[in-house]
Design a protein around this motif. Structure first.
Motif, mmCIF file in Angstrom:
data_model
loop_
_atom_site.group_PDB
_atom_site.id
_atom_site.type_symbol
_atom_site.label_atom_id
_atom_site.label_comp_id
_atom_site.label_asym_id
_atom_site.label_seq_id
_atom_site.Cartn_x
_atom_site.Cartn_y
_atom_site.Cartn_z
ATOM 1 N N ASP A 9 -57.759 -12.050 40.200
ATOM 2 C CA ASP A 9 -57.607 -13.466 39.882
ATOM 3 C C ASP A 9 -58.080 -14.306 41.072
ATOM 4 O O ASP A 9 -57.598 -14.127 42.192
ATOM 5 C CB ASP A 9 -56.103 -13.696 39.607
ATOM 6 N N GLY A 10 -59.055 -15.200 40.828
ATOM 7 C CA GLY A 10 -59.549 -16.081 41.886
ATOM 8 C C GLY A 10 -58.442 -17.019 42.365
ATOM 9 O O GLY A 10 -57.739 -17.599 41.543
ATOM 10 N N ASP A 101 -61.964 -17.264 35.912
ATOM 11 C CA ASP A 101 -61.676 -16.746 37.253
ATOM 12 C C ASP A 101 -60.782 -15.507 37.249
ATOM 13 O O ASP A 101 -60.176 -15.172 38.257
ATOM 14 C CB ASP A 101 -61.048 -17.838 38.131
ATOM 15 N N LYS A 156 -50.111 -13.849 46.256
ATOM 16 C CA LYS A 156 -51.149 -14.888 46.355
ATOM 17 C C LYS A 156 -50.993 -15.722 47.613
ATOM 18 O O LYS A 156 -49.869 -15.988 47.991
ATOM 19 C CB LYS A 156 -51.051 -15.826 45.147
HETATM 20 MG MG LIG Z 1 -56.831 -18.153 39.422
#
Ligand SMILES: [Mg+2]
Length: 407
Positions: A9-10, A101, A156
């Motif tokens: 996941d970007g 993304d 993240k």
């Molecule tokens: Mg993302």
């Protein structure tokens, strides 16, 4: 594990892409979404300040004057997205593009050092994306898609989390139900009412009770959370997207040609996405909104499912003729392609040759646009837009001050 699924996941994707192509934005709080008047993506620096998705730009400017607000450039994001997927294909044969993304990657168990090889492939993907695209991604590895989504959310930005079966309980206990992929706020509330608070509570329930009391998707989620792979893998199997939409708000204009050029641009953008995802649409609707928020929309059904922009433009022109009123100021145009189906499932035996005829030039156009930038090649009806737009802008700037409403 007989296989490992990665979810990649970007991080702050749109804002990160902006920072990557414009060095003056690096390490600064950036948001995209100026054209809609709300934040659609925030760089990590903007998130630290407290900017959240959907926050009005006016409020952001007042509270955080240091934030840089930019217009979204979806074409650019699509180019980055495609390059990200291409990088992943160097290291894994099974890739499922999930959104602009995000993607899944599936590794089938090999003989030796399976886990070590998967980890090293994923680290290579992360580092190639960072080196070549200048953005970071977060990765989750697990035995199912639902678990991989939980894992990628864990560390993240720039994260890497391997959710192994033996650690599942701890991760699931720390995951609220509304953070589980596929469980919406309302279902989460319902589950809470029967005493289930987190993902672990859900998987601890007896499957027969889940089957008896809950709808089918929740049964699938229960199985996936328990490490049983149920969701199919691969883009062909994706639950089809319902529609693709492109729209934009602009300085109000009564010029029909200008509206048509806007609509043509939306059609080009949307059909590009359809072709990218190997989809065809059965229907298209075109809508326009007046300065006073009156909404007019009309739908056409294509003779056969299509992703060809020239066919859509012919129909759009007819629709616009039917819904446009002269002397009225319009502020938004848009198109929606619906009834999407995968190319392979389209009944096209009879029309096969004709399809190939139509699709070949678009392949060339798509590749040129991807290589040299948006709008290098397009349909003639879109060409005059930029000079007209400036003219329209000049004209309307003095007469209609209100602008920037979210559509
Ligand atoms: Mg993302």
């Amino acid at each position: 594990m007989s296989h490992i699924i990665g979810h990649i996941d970007g991080d702050s994707f749109f804002a990160s892409v902006e920072q990557s192509i414009n060095p003056s934005l690096k390490s600064r709080p950036v948001i995209t979404g100026a054209e809609r008047g709300i934040a659609s993506s925030m760089s990590k620096e903007a998130k630290v300040l407290g900017v959240t998705r959907g926050m009005p730009v006016t409020q952001i400017r007042r509270l955080f004057p240091e934030v840089i607000v930019v217009h979204s450039d979806f074409f650019l994001y699509t180019v980055f997205s495609r390059r990200m997927f291409d990088i992943a294909r160097r290291y894994g044969e099974e890739i499922e593009e999930y959104s602009i993304d995000e993607f899944f990657i599936r590794f089938k168990k090999g003989k030796l050092f399976f886990e070590r090889k998967v980890k090293s492939a994923v680290f290579n993907i992360k580092s190639d994306i960072k080196k070549e695209l200048g953005i970071t991604v977060s990765v989750g590895l697990a035995s199912t898609k639902v678990l991989a989504k939980i894992a990628s959310n864990w560390g993240k930005p720039d994260g890497f989390t391997f959710l192994k079966d033996q650690d599942r309980e701890n991760y699931l206990k720390a995951t609220p139900l509304n953070k589980v992929w596929g469980i919406g706020e309302r279902t989460a509330e319902k589950l809470e009412k029967v005493g289930l608070r987190n993902a672990f509570d859900l998987v601890s329930e007896d499957f027969r009770r889940i089957q008896k009391d809950f709808y089918k998707p929740l049964q699938t989620i229960w199985q996936e959370l328990n490490g049983q792979e149920v969701f199919p893998f691969g883009n062909e199997n994706l639950s089809p997207r319902k529609s693709i939409r492109s729209s934009r708000t602009f300085i109000p204009s009564a010029n029909k040609d200008f509206l048509l050029k806007e609509i043509v641009e939306h059609i080009e953008k949307a059909t590009f996405d359809l072709r990218r995802m190997n989809l065809r649409a059965k229907c298209m609707s075109v809508f326009i909104k007046t300065q006073t928020f009156k909404y007019k929309e009309k739908e056409v059904k294509f003779f056969q499912p299509s992703n060809a922009s020239n066919i859509a433009v012919v129909q759009a022109r007819i629709i616009l003729d039917g819904i446009f009123l002269s002397g009225v100021l319009y502020r938004t145009t848009g198109v929606i392609f619906s009834g999407l189906e995968n190319r392979e499932s389209t009944q096209q035996v009879l029309f096969n040759e004709r399809h190939q005829e139509i699709s070949l030039p678009f392949k060339v156009i798509d590749n040129l646009n991807l290589r040299f930038g948006r709008g290098v090649v397009g349909l003639c009806s879109g060409l005059k837009k930029s000079s007209d737009y400036k003219k329209e802008f000049r004209k309307s700037r003095f007469s209609i001050p209100s602008f920037g409403e979210v559509d």
